[in-house]
Structures are given as C-alpha cells and as structure tokens.
Design a protein around this motif. Structure first.
Motif, PDB file in Angstrom:
ATOM      1  N   ASP A  77       0.831  -1.210   0.000  1.00  0.00           N
ATOM      2  CA  ASP A  77       0.000   0.000   0.000  1.00  0.00           C
ATOM      3  C   ASP A  77       0.863   1.256   0.000  1.00  0.00           C
ATOM      4  O   ASP A  77       0.562   2.232  -0.701  1.00  0.00           O
ATOM      5  CB  ASP A  77      -0.917   0.001   1.223  1.00  0.00           C
ATOM      6  CG  ASP A  77      -2.015  -1.047   1.132  1.00  0.00           C
ATOM      7  OD1 ASP A  77      -2.271  -1.527   0.003  1.00  0.00           O
ATOM      8  OD2 ASP A  77      -2.616  -1.372   2.170  1.00  0.00           O
ATOM      9  N   SER A  78       1.940   1.243   0.777  1.00  0.00           N
ATOM     10  CA  SER A  78       2.836   2.401   0.824  1.00  0.00           C
ATOM     11  C   SER A  78       3.489   2.635  -0.528  1.00  0.00           C
ATOM     12  O   SER A  78       3.632   3.781  -0.976  1.00  0.00           O
ATOM     13  CB  SER A  78       3.899   2.194   1.903  1.00  0.00           C
ATOM     14  OG  SER A  78       3.313   2.073   3.182  1.00  0.00           O
ATOM     15  N   THR A  82       2.270   1.797  -3.425  1.00  0.00           N
ATOM     16  CA  THR A  82       1.237   2.283  -4.355  1.00  0.00           C
ATOM     17  C   THR A  82       0.958   3.760  -4.122  1.00  0.00           C
ATOM     18  O   THR A  82       0.920   4.558  -5.064  1.00  0.00           O
ATOM     19  CB  THR A  82      -0.051   1.464  -4.191  1.00  0.00           C
ATOM     20  OG1 THR A  82       0.231   0.080  -4.407  1.00  0.00           O
ATOM     21  CG2 THR A  82      -1.120   1.932  -5.170  1.00  0.00           C
ATOM     22  N   ARG A  83       0.743   4.117  -2.850  1.00  0.00           N
ATOM     23  CA  ARG A  83       0.461   5.525  -2.543  1.00  0.00           C
ATOM     24  C   ARG A  83       1.656   6.417  -2.854  1.00  0.00           C
ATOM     25  O   ARG A  83       1.482   7.576  -3.230  1.00  0.00           O
ATOM     26  CB  ARG A  83       0.079   5.668  -1.071  1.00  0.00           C
ATOM     27  CG  ARG A  83      -1.262   5.057  -0.722  1.00  0.00           C
ATOM     28  CD  ARG A  83      -1.716   5.530   0.657  1.00  0.00           C
ATOM     29  NE  ARG A  83      -0.757   5.145   1.692  1.00  0.00           N
ATOM     30  CZ  ARG A  83      -0.814   4.026   2.395  1.00  0.00           C
ATOM     31  NH1 ARG A  83      -1.814   3.175   2.168  1.00  0.00           N
ATOM     32  NH2 ARG A  83       0.080   3.750   3.320  1.00  0.00           N
TER      33      ARG A  83
END
Length: 738
Positions: free
Chosen positions: A691-692, A694-695
C-alpha cells in the motif's frame, strides 16, 4: 502465445538493455564474488513449461461513511436492555460472578490458611513500610486492610495479594518529604500526631502557615494516592494499558533494584539509631550516605546490636523458608516472631528510657473518620502520581496475568486497572497510601493453598483484629527492627546482580537497559530513573532498527527457500543476480544504512556511473587523437560492455513498514541502478508495504507485476528476462514465444 504471457513480455524492463548499450568498452566492474555453487541448470528441451506467475485479485474496499459509522456505534452503545445491564454490572463487579459458585468444601480451607498467613506477614511489613512513606505505622495497616477488601470486589485474579508495596511507599515518601520541606517543616523532627491537636508551635514558610505533624504528611500521601487512582481508572476507561508495553522486564527489574538500593539507604539510619534529615531530590542517595558517615560517631549502640541480632535471625530463616518451600505447608512467620520478641524485650528492658532507642510510639486502635484529600496539593503532586500509577498498575497487571497463566484461567487486564485504581481512590479518603500487588506476598499466598480472593477477606480480618485490639501493644517496638524487616525483604531485588552474567550472554542490550535504569533510579531519583529507563529503552529499539542486519541470500538445494549465505553452507547462487534481505522497517532513521548496505553487498551505481563516464571520456579523447578530431566518427565507434550484475532482488519479508523517506529511498536506488543497467525487483512485500509503494507511486500501474510474492519467483523472472525468446531457462521455465 497467451495474452497474459504477452503482457508480461511487454512489461520486462528495457532500461537494462538500453543502459548496457551505452557502457564503454574495456570497463570491467566486478560485483561481489558469487558462491562457487550455482543453480542447477536444466537441459534445454524443445517443449518447455513456462514458470507460472502468481496473481491475486485484491478485495474492493468499501467507502465508509464516517458519520454513519459514528451514529451506528453510538446507537449500539446507547441501547439498553436488562441483559446488557446485568452483564455490565457483573463485569464491573466480578465477585458477583464467582462468589455464588464458590465451592465451600473444596476451597475454604486453602483460602483461610493462605489468608491467615499473609495477614500475619502483612502486620510487620505494613508497619515497616509506613516508615518508607514518611507515615505513622497505623496508616500502613489501614492501606493493607482497605486494599484487600476492595480488590476482593473488583479484581479478576484469584491469587495476587494487593496491599502496601515498598517501592511505591518509597516514591510517596519522597513526595511527602519534598512537600514538608516546601511547607517549612524539618522532616527529621516532625511531631507524631494521629489527627489529634499538637501543642507544638507552628512553623511558617514564605507562603503559608502549616502545623508540621503527621496529619499533614498523611494528607500529602492520600492526595498522591487519590491522583494515582484517578490516573489508573482513566487508563482503564480509555483502554491505554499499552503504556505498560514500554516497561520491559529488564527495565522493571533494573528499576526495582535501583529503588531497592534507595530503600536500603533510607533504612540505614534506623539500623544505626541515627537522627538525620531525610534527603530528597536528585542525588538523595549520595547525600544520605554523606549524612550517615558524618554522624557515624552518634550511632546508638542499643539499636545497632538489636539490628545485628535481628539480621542474624531473619536472614537464615528466610533462606530456609525459601529453600524448603516445597516441603513446608506454610512458611515460618519469622517476621512476626521477631516483632513480638523485640517488642517484649524493648518494653520490659525499657530500652527507650535507658538507651534512648527509637520506638514506633503510640498506635491507636480503631479508624479515623474519613477525610477528603487536600485538593490544594493536587497541582503539586499530579506529575509525581503519574509514575506511581504506572508502576502500580504495571506490577498488578503483570502479576495477575502471570499467575492466571500458571493456573489456567484468564484475567481481564482492563478490569485489573479499574480494580487497582479503586484500591487507591476509595482508601485515599480513609488516610491510606498507594497500594498494588507485590510478588513476595503473592508467592506466599499461592504456595499456602489460595484458591480465590476469599483469602483477601481473611487477611483483612487479621488486620482488622490488629487495628481494633492489638495495635497499641506495638508501642515499644524499635524502629531499627522495622528497618531490618524492610531490608531483608529486599533480598529478591538485590539478587538480580547475580543474574547479570546470564543476562549478558542472552542479550547485551537488555543488560545495558538494566544497568542504565538501575543506576539512574538509585543515583538520581526513582521517578527520573524510571523516565530515563523508558527513554533509553525506546532509544535502544530505535538503535536496533538504525543498524539492522543485511545479508545476501542463496537457494537451498531442492527447494524454493532462500537463506543467508553467511549463516548456511552449500547454498546455490545465480550469476548476475544478487538477493539481499533487509531486516528492519525502512524509514527516515535507517535509510542511509539501507543504501550503504545495499551498495556494499552489490555495487555502488554512483561510482559505476562515474567510472563509466571517466572511461568514456578517456576513450573519446584517444579516438579523437587517432582519427584527427573527427567527432562524428568517434561517437559511432564507441562501444560499452554490460556489467556482470544485471538484477538485484530485495527480500522485503522483514520490512514491516515504509515511511515517505523509505519510499523515496527505494525510488532513488531503483533509478540509480537502472542508470547502470541493473534492474531492482521487490519480493515478499507485506500488504502494508505494498500500500505504501502504491500511494508513494513507486511504480506505474502497468508495472505492478514487478512485485513478486516470493524470492524464487523474482529470481525466475530475472533469469527469464535475460534469455532470448523461445530459450529454455532455469527449472524448466521457457521464454515467451509468439
């Protein structure tokens, strides 16, 4: 060719090939030497099975309406029913659940025996620990009596003994001395008064006029106790018991040992019969010993002889009790025996009149009327109560969980915080000081047959008998005897010094935390020592992540597992591929360590780029001279050799999280390596790291297939990407065909 395979083929990074075309000829930059054993190569066959890639479809996250979520939670919590009300009441008063089911025939004998023995042990300890808190002996008895009754109602542990605790008494005593000093009182000559009017003249300070007697001292102690209880209940209500997580075993052990040294120092004057002021603040331990040595000539010989005799009796008997605890049904109550004999000797020998021996003095019977804490003192003691409350609930919760696990039942940590909080709030209105569970008394309680908290009621009855009838008989009890009892009970904490060699072998970092906390608690002050210990412990955690372990990996033969080359033998490596495992979260503190470790174990792309430019510049100059300055011809004739290292796989399985600096570092590393023709592949990223990434826009949407679920899959992809179309590669994987 399938569409899936075609998509994979299209997404193979071309930066490596493009960068290799630009390398100058003659540049030989060797990466770290590979292991002598390479991957077993599989012979090329006409029909080759492509290596299957793993694809997972993520769950679609529903858009949560925060307003609707809050409304639903409030509606659910505000709904009331008879069942819900009953569960709330029974949960708040656990005694209502287990007491109706109490097996009288099975449990009563063990509970009565353990309660009686603990009560007998608590009488001399309560009187002795009162001196630590700067109070008259009666207040220690009050504290143990009320704490046992209240924990019986609110507690969930069947075995712990809640009452007066030496370390907390010491911390309260320091606050009491400080506030008495602020009020202009001489703590060495405070008039003993049990709530009665003193004929002593008032001492005046620059702000207010106060009567310097023990009635003011207990007001200070009860106010600290009230505030500590409020903090504990608040922590239970807001469920912030996680604070105790920062109190590691080594930290608590070091704190208790350091505080025990301070306790021993504070009791030394009673053993010698010296009348010296009780010091407080930073460096009080050193100051106290200076006062003791300056007044050593004034030692009361009667008190010294009594102290030595009591030590000669108590220490061996305590050791025998501990050595034969498995064979004894109950420990020998040697403390009570010593107190009774010493009191009789002092009374009939008139030691106070003849030798000026310090005695406990008048201990009244009955209970004083309840009185609210001194609210004007709350601002002065609010900060001190924080440390006291944390130590109190951390000790209680840890002991309750330890004995619950041992005997196969569960306790509610949040309810334990409520219980110990009310054990301080309610008794603070009855002239009591802070209480908590204590290991020594709990061990005695458990070993003598305790089954439930009914034993606490039995202990309270023993204390009630002393409070109503027996207390005045301790008038002639010498204070040096109480000091010896306190010091003898510190044996367990002081024995921790013997465990240091084993602790050092197991964990040097924990040993360092123990030493720092112990020394700061003893030499500076207990509260500041605890704060220093917590801060140093957190610093050590940060230090461990700042200098993490980084290792190169190799393939375990006949498996898909990769392990450290420095830890295991006979691991297989693939030429041109380096697999690196980083064992720590990647964030702003260790980002430079990550880069330097990666460069050290593979190659430094910045230096490689600089070397390439230098070689290219030199060759360009040589060709220009040879061709007479024909720049266009020179440019065409330059060629560059590819590096031996073409892929770096980063095993992210031990990276718990990334922050902004960590994501930027990965981007920077990937850019620098791709500039010299080396691709970076990430494997085994947990969902948080994904997630990190991707963000943080580490990769474009079409490059998601460059994140791999296993190191083996990433290595297979790297090998396949370096082979031409239609050529079989490692483990039977084939290249893509049209």
């Amino acid at each position: 060719m399938s569409s899936e395979s075609k998509e994979q083929h299209d997404l193979v990074p071309r930066d490596s090939a493009e960068a290799n075309d630009n390398l100058p000829s003659g540049v030989s930059l060797e990466p770290q030497k590979e292991s002598s054993t390479d991957f077993k190569q599989v012979e090329t066959n006409e029909q080759c099975r492509p290596y299957p890639r793993i694809y997972l479809e993520p769950q679609e996250k529903s858009n949560t309406n925060i307003k609707q979520f809050v409304i639903e939670k409030l509606q659910k919590s505000c709904q009331c029913s008879s069942t819900k009300a009953k569960n709330r009441i029974f949960g708040f008063f656990p005694v209502l659940q287990w007491l109706p089911k109490y097996d009288l025939k099975k449990n009563i004998l063990g509970d009565m025996m353990s309660g009686l023995i603990v009560g007998i042990l608590l009488v001399p300890q309560s009187i002795a620990y009162s001196l630590l808190a700067g109070q008259d002996p009666i207040y220690g008895l009050y504290t143990s009596f009320f704490a046992g009754i209240i924990y019986f109602l609110f507690g969930t542990s069947r075995h712990i003994s809640v009452g007066i605790f030496g370390i907390l008494c010491l911390m309260i005593g320091e606050v009491v001395d400080r506030e008495l000093h602020k009020a202009g009182c001489d703590t060495a000559h405070v008039t003993p008064s049990m709530g009665m009017v003193s004929n002593m003249s008032s001492l005046v300070n620059h702000t207010s006029e106060r009567i310097c007697d023990k009635s003011y001292a207990i007001k200070i102690g009860s106010t600290v106790t009230f505030m500590a209880g409020v903090y504990q209940v608040a922590m239970g209500f807001f469920q912030v018991g996680f604070v105790s997580v920062y109190l590691s075993d080594s930290l608590l052990s070091g704190f208790v040992t350091g505080a025990s040294i301070t306790v021993l120092t504070s009791q030394a004057k009673y053993l010698l019969g010296l009348s010296i002021p009780r010091t407080h603040g930073v460096g009080s331990l050193i100051t106290t010993w200076i006062h003791i040595f300056r007044n050593i000539r004034k030692t009361n010989i009667c008190d010294l002889i009594t102290s030595l005799l009591c030590l000669l009796v108590l220490l061996p008997t305590k050791e025998l009790n501990e050595h034969f605890k498995s064979k004894l049904k109950a420990p020998v109550p040697i403390e009570l025996v010593v107190v009774v004999l010493a009191t009789l000797t002092s009374h009939f020998g008139k030691l106070n009149e003849k030798y000026n021996s310090s005695v406990a003095g008048h201990i009244p019977t009955g209970f004083l009327p309840p009185e609210a804490p001194d609210w004007s003192l709350v601002p002065n003691v609010a900060v001190d109560a924080i440390a006291i409350s944390i130590i109190g609930f951390a000790t209680t919760v840890s002991l309750s969980e330890m004995f619950a696990k041992k005997h196969g039942y569960t306790v509610k940590a949040n309810q334990e915080m409520y219980a110990i909080g009310f054990c301080n709030i309610i008794p603070s209105f009855f002239h009591c000081i802070t209480s908590s569970a204590a290991l020594a008394k709990t061990l005695v309680k458990e070993s003598t047959g305790c089954q439930t908290q009914v034993s606490s009621v039995m202990t309270a009855l023993v204390l009630l008998l002393v409070l109503l009838v027996i207390a005045p008989l301790f008038y002639s009890l010498q204070k040096c005897v109480l000091g010896v009892i306190t010091i003898v009970n510190l044996r367990g904490a002081l024995r921790k010094f013997r465990d240091l060699p084993n602790m050092w072998r197991v964990s040097r970092m924990d040993t360092l935390i123990w030493f720092v906390t112990m020394l700061s608690s003893a030499l500076i002050s207990t509260e500041i020592g605890l704060l220093i210990g917590v801060c140093f412990s957190m610093f050590c955690v940060i230090l461990r992540t700042q200098k993490p372990k980084v290792s190169l990996l190799g393939l375990v033969e006949e498996s898909e597992l990769f392990e450290s080359l420095s830890a295991y033998k006979n691991l297989q490596t693939q030429p041109g591929i380096k697999i690196v495992r980083f064992i720590a979260p990647l964030y702003y503190i260790n980002k430079e360590c990550f880069k330097s470790a990666l460069y050290k174990n593979t190659l430094n792309p910045v230096l490689v780029k600089a070397a390439q430019k230098k070689v290219a510049k030199r060759k360009l100059k040589e060709q220009r001279v040879a061709l007479g300055g024909a720049q266009e011809d020179v440019s065409v004739q330059l060629s560059r050799d590819p590096l031996e290292l073409h892929t770096i796989v980063i095993d992210c399985s031990a990276i718990q999280f990334l922050d902004t600096a960590g994501i930027y570092t990965l981007k920077e590393v990937r850019r620098d390596y791709e500039a010299v023709g080396v691709q970076i592949l990430l494997a085994q990223c947990n969902p948080s790291v994904k997630d990190s990434l991707t963000r943080g826009q580490y990769y474009r949407e079409e490059e998601q297939n460059l994140l791999f679920f296993s190191v083996y899959e990433a290595v297979a992809f790297a090998v396949e990407s370096q082979n031409q179309k239609g050529t079989c590669v490692l483990n039977g994987m084939s290249g893509f065909s049209d």
